[in-house]
Design a protein around this motif. Structure first.
Motif, PDB file in Angstrom:
ATOM      1  N   GLN A  80      -4.646  -8.753   1.312  1.00 38.36           N
ATOM      2  CA  GLN A  80      -3.955  -7.498   0.807  1.00 38.36           C
ATOM      3  C   GLN A  80      -3.044  -7.920  -0.275  1.00 38.36           C
ATOM      4  OE1 GLN A  80      -2.008  -4.974   4.191  1.00 38.36           O
ATOM      5  NE2 GLN A  80      -2.738  -6.742   5.465  1.00 38.36           N
ATOM      6  N   HIS A  81      -2.990  -6.958  -1.243  1.00 34.61           N
ATOM      7  CA  HIS A  81      -2.293  -7.236  -2.260  1.00 34.61           C
ATOM      8  C   HIS A  81      -1.118  -6.323  -2.719  1.00 34.61           C
ATOM      9  CE1 HIS A  81      -2.523  -7.008  -6.978  1.00 34.61           C
ATOM     10  NE2 HIS A  81      -1.770  -7.769  -6.807  1.00 34.61           N
ATOM     11  N   SER A  82       0.177  -6.668  -3.009  1.00 35.50           N
ATOM     12  CA  SER A  82       1.009  -5.711  -3.224  1.00 35.50           C
ATOM     13  C   SER A  82       1.431  -6.055  -4.985  1.00 35.50           C
ATOM     14  CB  SER A  82       2.231  -5.587  -2.571  1.00 35.50           C
ATOM     15  OG  SER A  82       2.797  -6.893  -2.575  1.00 35.50           O
ATOM     16  N   ASP A  83       1.793  -4.995  -5.750  1.00 36.32           N
ATOM     17  CA  ASP A  83       2.136  -5.210  -7.073  1.00 36.32           C
ATOM     18  C   ASP A  83       2.945  -4.114  -7.439  1.00 36.32           C
ATOM     19  OD1 ASP A  83       2.269  -4.992 -10.085  1.00 36.32           O
ATOM     20  OD2 ASP A  83       0.778  -6.557 -10.077  1.00 36.32           O
ATOM     21  N   ASN A  84       3.985  -4.185  -7.940  1.00 40.63           N
ATOM     22  CA  ASN A  84       5.258  -3.234  -8.336  1.00 40.63           C
ATOM     23  C   ASN A  84       5.292  -3.142  -9.671  1.00 40.63           C
ATOM     24  OD1 ASN A  84       7.141  -5.065  -9.072  1.00 40.63           O
ATOM     25  ND2 ASN A  84       8.481  -4.992  -7.448  1.00 40.63           N
TER      26      ASN A  84
ATOM     27  N   GLY B 231       4.491  -9.471  -7.569  1.00 40.70           N
ATOM     28  CA  GLY B 231       3.420  -8.924  -6.657  1.00 40.70           C
ATOM     29  C   GLY B 231       3.234 -10.227  -5.590  1.00 40.70           C
ATOM     30  N   SER B 232       2.196  -9.964  -4.715  1.00 45.63           N
ATOM     31  CA  SER B 232       1.843 -11.087  -3.705  1.00 45.63           C
ATOM     32  C   SER B 232       0.473 -10.799  -3.189  1.00 45.63           C
ATOM     33  CB  SER B 232       2.845 -11.094  -2.652  1.00 45.63           C
ATOM     34  OG  SER B 232       2.858 -10.223  -1.872  1.00 45.63           O
TER      35      SER B 232
ATOM     36  N   TYR C 134      -1.586 -11.751   0.196  1.00 45.36           N
ATOM     37  CA  TYR C 134      -1.163 -12.082   1.602  1.00 45.36           C
ATOM     38  C   TYR C 134      -1.820 -11.661   2.698  1.00 45.36           C
ATOM     39  CZ  TYR C 134       0.472  -7.099   1.972  1.00 45.36           C
ATOM     40  OH  TYR C 134       0.759  -5.951   1.934  1.00 45.36           O
TER      41      TYR C 134
ATOM     42  N   ARG D 247       3.354 -11.499   8.238  1.00 48.56           N
ATOM     43  CA  ARG D 247       2.747 -12.385   6.823  1.00 48.56           C
ATOM     44  C   ARG D 247       2.535 -13.872   7.438  1.00 48.56           C
ATOM     45  NH1 ARG D 247       4.040  -9.924   1.038  1.00 48.56           N
ATOM     46  NH2 ARG D 247       3.871  -7.847   1.481  1.00 48.56           N
TER      47      ARG D 247
ATOM     48  N   GLU E  46       0.719 -16.102   2.148  1.00 42.31           N
ATOM     49  CA  GLU E  46       1.406 -15.353   0.982  1.00 42.31           C
ATOM     50  C   GLU E  46       1.338 -16.244  -0.388  1.00 42.31           C
ATOM     51  OE1 GLU E  46       4.709 -12.165   0.374  1.00 42.31           O
ATOM     52  OE2 GLU E  46       5.537 -14.274   1.060  1.00 42.31           O
TER      53      GLU E  46
ATOM     54  N   THR F 191       2.875 -15.491  -4.273  1.00 46.82           N
ATOM     55  CA  THR F 191       3.692 -14.850  -5.092  1.00 46.82           C
ATOM     56  C   THR F 191       3.526 -15.026  -6.276  1.00 46.82           C
ATOM     57  OG1 THR F 191       5.528 -16.085  -4.726  1.00 46.82           O
ATOM     58  CG2 THR F 191       5.417 -14.207  -2.918  1.00 46.82           C
TER      59      THR F 191
END
Length: 94
Positions: free
Chosen positions: A4-8, A12-13, A15, A22, A25, A27
């Motif tokens: 999965q990917h998160s980015d603000n 981001g990360s 993971y 988690r 990961e 980052t």
């Protein structure tokens, strides 16, 4: 296992979650509009030795290529992988 990917927009990360936790990961943070710094990689002991770190790096490289980003690495693990695969990743290494 799904990465999965998160980015603000600032950090981001990439993971892997298992049972809501988690377990792997990687980052990063944005240094400027075109550069990210891969700053940390952590893999749970239960997943070590299975190539998960490489998978996280490969997913990050796909993301960078799609967004036309370059990378620097303050994470020693990511730095070692980038050095090992320098020819393959030369287009995204700053």
């Amino acid at each position: 296992m799904e990465i999965q990917h998160s980015d603000n927009g600032k950090e981001g990360s990439f993971y892997i979650e298992i049972d809501g936790q988690r377990k792997a990961e990687m980052t990063y943070s944005y240094k400027d509009a075109n550069t990210i710094d891969i700053d940390h990689t952590e893999i749970a002991k239960s997943l070590q030795g299975k190539g998960i770190g490489y998978e996280l790096i490969d997913e990050a490289v796909r993301f960078m290529r799609n967004k036309n980003l370059k990378a620097i690495t303050s994470c020693s693990y990511a730095k070692a992988i980038f050095e090992k695969r320098q020819a393959e990743y030369q287009d995204i290494i700053k």
